[in-house]
Motif scaffolding. Structure first.
Motif, PDB file in Angstrom:
ATOM      1  N   VAL A 138      -3.235 -16.156 -26.811  1.00 25.90           N
ATOM      2  CA  VAL A 138      -3.241 -17.307 -27.506  1.00 25.90           C
ATOM      3  C   VAL A 138      -3.655 -18.385 -26.855  1.00 25.90           C
ATOM      4  O   VAL A 138      -4.335 -19.225 -27.730  1.00 25.90           O
ATOM      5  CB  VAL A 138      -1.771 -17.428 -27.853  1.00 25.90           C
ATOM      6  N   THR A 139      -3.574 -18.541 -25.534  1.00 23.41           N
ATOM      7  CA  THR A 139      -4.087 -19.448 -24.794  1.00 23.41           C
ATOM      8  C   THR A 139      -5.559 -19.602 -24.731  1.00 23.41           C
ATOM      9  O   THR A 139      -6.174 -20.589 -24.932  1.00 23.41           O
ATOM     10  CB  THR A 139      -3.717 -19.340 -23.351  1.00 23.41           C
ATOM     11  N   LEU A 140      -6.320 -18.477 -24.601  1.00 23.79           N
ATOM     12  CA  LEU A 140      -7.787 -18.413 -24.755  1.00 23.79           C
ATOM     13  C   LEU A 140      -8.253 -18.793 -25.999  1.00 23.79           C
ATOM     14  O   LEU A 140      -9.557 -19.130 -26.258  1.00 23.79           O
ATOM     15  CB  LEU A 140      -8.188 -16.842 -24.290  1.00 23.79           C
ATOM     16  N   LEU A 141      -7.501 -18.319 -27.024  1.00 23.58           N
ATOM     17  CA  LEU A 141      -7.997 -18.644 -28.335  1.00 23.58           C
ATOM     18  C   LEU A 141      -7.789 -20.328 -28.646  1.00 23.58           C
ATOM     19  O   LEU A 141      -8.844 -20.679 -29.244  1.00 23.58           O
ATOM     20  CB  LEU A 141      -6.846 -17.894 -29.586  1.00 23.58           C
ATOM     21  N   SER A 142      -6.913 -20.926 -28.115  1.00 22.55           N
ATOM     22  CA  SER A 142      -7.034 -22.481 -28.279  1.00 22.55           C
ATOM     23  C   SER A 142      -7.812 -23.113 -27.395  1.00 22.55           C
ATOM     24  O   SER A 142      -8.243 -23.979 -27.816  1.00 22.55           O
ATOM     25  CB  SER A 142      -5.407 -22.819 -27.661  1.00 22.55           C
ATOM     26  N   GLN A 163     -14.105 -21.598 -31.270  1.00 18.93           N
ATOM     27  CA  GLN A 163     -13.762 -21.213 -32.835  1.00 18.93           C
ATOM     28  C   GLN A 163     -12.319 -22.084 -33.264  1.00 18.93           C
ATOM     29  O   GLN A 163     -12.321 -22.442 -34.312  1.00 18.93           O
ATOM     30  CB  GLN A 163     -13.426 -19.776 -33.156  1.00 18.93           C
ATOM     31  N   ALA A 164     -11.650 -22.564 -32.504  1.00 18.34           N
ATOM     32  CA  ALA A 164     -10.257 -23.187 -32.614  1.00 18.34           C
ATOM     33  C   ALA A 164     -10.325 -24.454 -33.401  1.00 18.34           C
ATOM     34  O   ALA A 164      -9.584 -24.591 -34.559  1.00 18.34           O
ATOM     35  CB  ALA A 164      -9.563 -23.495 -31.359  1.00 18.34           C
ATOM     36  N   THR A 165     -11.346 -25.034 -33.514  1.00 20.04           N
ATOM     37  CA  THR A 165     -11.429 -26.514 -33.898  1.00 20.04           C
ATOM     38  C   THR A 165     -12.154 -26.224 -35.290  1.00 20.04           C
ATOM     39  O   THR A 165     -12.355 -27.343 -36.207  1.00 20.04           O
ATOM     40  CB  THR A 165     -12.264 -27.510 -33.130  1.00 20.04           C
ATOM     41  N   LEU A 215      -1.985 -24.937 -32.042  1.00 15.91           N
ATOM     42  CA  LEU A 215      -1.637 -25.805 -33.136  1.00 15.91           C
ATOM     43  C   LEU A 215      -2.285 -27.020 -33.083  1.00 15.91           C
ATOM     44  O   LEU A 215      -2.836 -27.673 -34.001  1.00 15.91           O
ATOM     45  CB  LEU A 215      -0.163 -25.994 -33.366  1.00 15.91           C
ATOM     46  N   GLU A 216      -2.290 -27.533 -31.985  1.00 14.63           N
ATOM     47  CA  GLU A 216      -3.006 -28.905 -31.592  1.00 14.63           C
ATOM     48  C   GLU A 216      -4.453 -28.774 -31.798  1.00 14.63           C
ATOM     49  O   GLU A 216      -5.124 -29.728 -32.336  1.00 14.63           O
ATOM     50  CB  GLU A 216      -2.592 -29.541 -29.936  1.00 14.63           C
TER      51      GLU A 216
END
Length: 489
Positions: free
Chosen positions: A370-374, A378-380, A404-405
């Motif tokens: 989850v940390t690496l996904l954030s 792609q996250a933004t 989420l941020e």
């Protein structure tokens, strides 16, 4: 996705449950929406969506079409005298009524360049109707410039709610259709462009060279390889039809669904995989997935489920990542039951940064994932994110808060069902969740949440003006124990 119209002072619309467990309970009494002043609040459902009951009014044109079809032989005989503007409503009525002979005749005389099944749903065997339509395909003589008569060049058999029966005609030198194949060298578009370029250079047919005896045509399909006898018969029928019209009929498969690989290799060899933009595979080997991806360069959506592999540093996984990295057009990725514990970063590294939809249920994701996904590119850009059935809240919640941020500016749909989300974890992420101002759907079913916490969720999320659907769990006090095995009070 359905969105309720703004409601003023009037009776609430009729609504019904669909999806999840609610599909089995549609016989329940209708649940009204919640009206408060001029704002329609998101309706809250325990494990289920809601949608409008739409009642359609039969038009005089539809009644006339039904009357004409009551004597199908007479209707077929009269097709040559019917104005072209009546073909579409007559086709729709014939399709919905399962008039196979009429459909075959209409396809052979279709006065427009394209014909799409679109939003129509057959009442009887869909394959029988589709075969009748394909049987009616006219193979036109080349250079048919008549202003009337059959003009069909593209027959689209896919079910697509957003597609009209025929496209608006635009005066161009090339046949126009929004669903034309644009990748295959055998497509109408490529052939017509080449012929048009030759004519523009002044080296057209002088009469000494024979023209092609037939106009090229296109058959657009979605194929599901599920191993059933009727499906295989339909595929065999398509192959025969294309072989009979070799060089004139291009079979363009846009959506390919495969449930198990071994029995379908011969059919796959027949398809032009360069046309496919949506691939779904279930219960296949990773090497089989990789070999297919190597032949696809224009995928827009990829869905993989139950693809077993165990060795992340092996050649098979590296080959898969290499082919995944070639998909520059990929917008949607779903990896279900795809073991990625502490390995998600390897997948994210090769994905295009503009990926909009990401489904990762049952992937064994960790807090590190989850940390690496954030932190990923792609996250933004994500508009849809599904992390259900991963124990991402069993430890700290900071990684998900950070995620989420990052997605708050784009996220519209979030699912975190069965993630062991507790009251304390939900309370911690609520401030970040309330800043996801574009959120339209939030689902956190099958999590041990109490009634006081659900009330707190409502207080925090009422500021999200675009939120339409909130799918929440049955509060824990309704269960004798925290499980779902016949313990509901």
């Amino acid at each position: 996705m359905w969105e309720p119209e703004p409601l003023r002072r009037q009776a609430p619309p009729t609504l019904r449950l669909v999806g999840c467990e609610a599909r089995e309970r549609e016989e329940r009494a209708p649940i009204p929406g919640v009206l408060d002043g001029s704002r329609f609040f998101p309706t809250l459902l325990p494990i289920g969506f809601m949608k409008m009951e739409q009642k359609t009014t039969v038009t005089l044109l539809e009644l006339a079409a039904k009357s004409l079809l009551s004597n199908e032989p007479v209707a077929i005989h009269a097709l040559g005298e019917i104005p072209r503007d009546l073909f579409v409503p007559l086709f729709n009525t014939a399709f919905l009524g399962g008039h196979k002979m009429m459909l075959k005749a209409m396809v052979s005389l279709w006065p427009f360049r394209c014909l799409h099944v679109g939003s129509l749903n057959a009442q009887e065997s869909c394959y029988d109707i589709l075969e009748a339509m394909v049987d009616g395909l006219p193979i036109h003589p080349a250079q048919n410039s008549s202003s009337w008569g059959p003009k069909l060049r593209i027959l689209d058999l896919r079910h697509d709610p957003d597609c009209e029966t025929t496209c608006s005609e635009i005066h161009t030198t090339l046949p126009f259709c929004t669903q034309s194949c644009i990748y295959s060298q055998c497509s109408i578009l490529k052939i017509e462009e080449a012929q048009h370029g030759v004519r523009c250079l002044g080296i057209g047919n002088s009469g000494s060279e024979p023209q092609s005896a037939q106009e090229p045509m296109e058959l657009v399909v979605a194929i599901s390889l599920n191993g059933t006898l009727r499906t295989e018969q339909f595929h065999s029928f398509l192959c025969t039809k294309v072989q009979q019209n070799f060089g004139s009929l291009h079979l363009c498969c846009r959506h390919l669904q495969i449930d198990g690989m071994p029995a379908h290799n011969s059919i796959l060899q027949f398809l032009d995989l360069g046309c496919i933009d949506h691939l779904e595979m279930y219960q296949a080997c990773l090497s089989e997935v990789t070999s297919l991806l190597a032949r696809m360069t224009h995928l827009n959506s990829l869905s993989l489920s139950n693809i077993p592999f165990t060795f992340y540093k092996g050649r098979k996984f590296r080959s898969f990542l290499h082919q995944l990295g070639r998909l520059d057009s990929l917008q949607e990725l779903s990896l279900a039951s795809f073991c990625l514990a502490d390995q998600l970063h390897k997948v994210l590294r090769v994905l295009p940064p503009h990926l909009r939809i990401l489904y990762l249920p049952f992937c064994g994701l960790s807090n590190r994932d989850v940390t690496l996904l954030s932190q990923s590119s792609q996250a933004t850009h994500l508009t849809v994110l599904n992390l259900s059935n991963n124990r991402i809240f069993s430890g700290v919640v900071e990684p998900f808060q950070s995620l989420l941020e990052k997605v708050s500016g784009t996220l519209q749909h979030l699912e975190i069902n069965n993630c062991m989300l507790t009251d304390s974890a939900l309370s911690a992420i609520l401030p970040a969740l309330s800043r996801c101002t574009h959120l339209r759907v939030l689902s956190f079913a099958f999590n041990p949440i109490t009634m006081p916490m659900l009330k707190s969720v409502l207080q925090h999320l009422t500021s999200l003006m675009k939120l339409k659907h909130l799918i929440y769990p049955v509060p824990v006090h309704c269960y004798e124990e925290w499980n779902f095995q016949d313990s509901l009070d």
